[in-house]
Design an enzyme around this catalytic site. Sequence first.
Site, PDB file in Angstrom:
ATOM      1  N   SER A 126       0.380   1.583  11.167  1.00 42.33           N
ATOM      2  CA  SER A 126       1.683   2.194  10.396  1.00 42.33           C
ATOM      3  C   SER A 126       2.167   3.168  10.870  1.00 42.33           C
ATOM      4  O   SER A 126       2.238   3.508  12.066  1.00 42.33           O
ATOM      5  CB  SER A 126       1.364   1.995   8.798  1.00 42.33           C
ATOM      6  OG  SER A 126       2.610   2.183   8.097  1.00 42.33           O
ATOM      7  N   VAL A 134       0.985  -1.256   0.013  1.00 43.22           N
ATOM      8  CA  VAL A 134       0.072   0.049   0.012  1.00 43.22           C
ATOM      9  C   VAL A 134       0.865   1.199   0.077  1.00 43.22           C
ATOM     10  O   VAL A 134       0.602   2.155  -0.503  1.00 43.22           O
ATOM     11  CB  VAL A 134      -1.031  -0.029   1.402  1.00 43.22           C
ATOM     12  CG1 VAL A 134      -0.142   0.069   2.424  1.00 43.22           C
ATOM     13  CG2 VAL A 134      -2.055   1.005   1.211  1.00 43.22           C
ATOM     14  N   LYS A 135       2.173   1.149   0.482  1.00 43.14           N
ATOM     15  CA  LYS A 135       2.980   2.473   0.507  1.00 43.14           C
ATOM     16  C   LYS A 135       3.218   2.940  -1.176  1.00 43.14           C
ATOM     17  O   LYS A 135       3.830   4.053  -1.037  1.00 43.14           O
ATOM     18  CB  LYS A 135       4.159   1.793   1.176  1.00 43.14           C
ATOM     19  CG  LYS A 135       4.306   1.491   2.465  1.00 43.14           C
ATOM     20  CD  LYS A 135       3.854   2.636   3.551  1.00 43.14           C
ATOM     21  CE  LYS A 135       3.778   2.243   4.858  1.00 43.14           C
ATOM     22  NZ  LYS A 135       3.560   3.251   5.798  1.00 43.14           N
ATOM     23  N   ALA A 136       3.057   2.118  -1.778  1.00 41.81           N
ATOM     24  CA  ALA A 136       3.214   2.800  -3.197  1.00 41.81           C
ATOM     25  C   ALA A 136       2.239   4.071  -3.397  1.00 41.81           C
ATOM     26  O   ALA A 136       2.747   4.942  -4.085  1.00 41.81           O
ATOM     27  CB  ALA A 136       2.876   2.077  -4.198  1.00 41.81           C
TER      28      ALA A 136
END
Length: 266
Positions: free
Chosen positions: A245, A105-107
Amino acid sequence: GINAEYGTRGTWNMASSTAALRTFAMSLSTARLLTREATPAAARIGAKRTFKTRRAAPPAAVDGILDTIGNTPVVSVQKLPKPWSASNDLQILLKMESLNPGWSVKARPALNMLEQAEARGELKKGMIISESSSGNTAAALAMACAVKGYRFEPVVDIKMPGDKLQLLEVYGAHPIVVGKSLDDEMAALKIERRELVNKLKTDSRYYIPDQYNNLDNAGAHILSTGPEFVAQCKGRLDLAVVMMSTGGQVGGIGRDIKENLSLIHI
């Protein structure tokens, strides 16, 4: 699997490999026929479903890998553990963020932080990008920087797994590793990483996204992840479970969902 055969100069042996593929395909066909003969017709209904019927039309070609970030599918969980398996009106949906390029998901925030900084004029061509990260954000930034042409110097610690470190290098990043021993305390290593990044902030050659304090981190999820999830659930959602996160996910996704579905629990 079938290993392609290579000649002495590294060329692909087409004839040999094609023959092997034919043999493999024939063996699969034989096995499929034997299986179908031994399986009652009623149990073979699923075999009628093909890739063509599952997907009406393939997605159009895009200009680059960064254009494939987002719009991840939502999958309904078909097998639930007890006691939820006894419920007739419970549906659990999973948003498959691992299907983003870079498998995370960090993209989303990685790309959004860079592009918003470019739009504001804070990030200019030729600047070096650095960020303190334990893995996924560094990998996402490394991928985005490789496409956009920026040098990326992630600050990581000595306890970072070797495969993740190698992945950064494959993307073209230049990791800066802090710490002297694997016995170092994780909290101390995190402080050391951030102190180094804070020093780099004073160098005009560097741009630091600072995922922990950057509003564009949560902004990525307000712009994309949250609206996607609400649309894919058709507005029918009672509870959303979101990873903490850095706080960007729960803040961004939570804000958008709450604005659209006021009675939902996060």
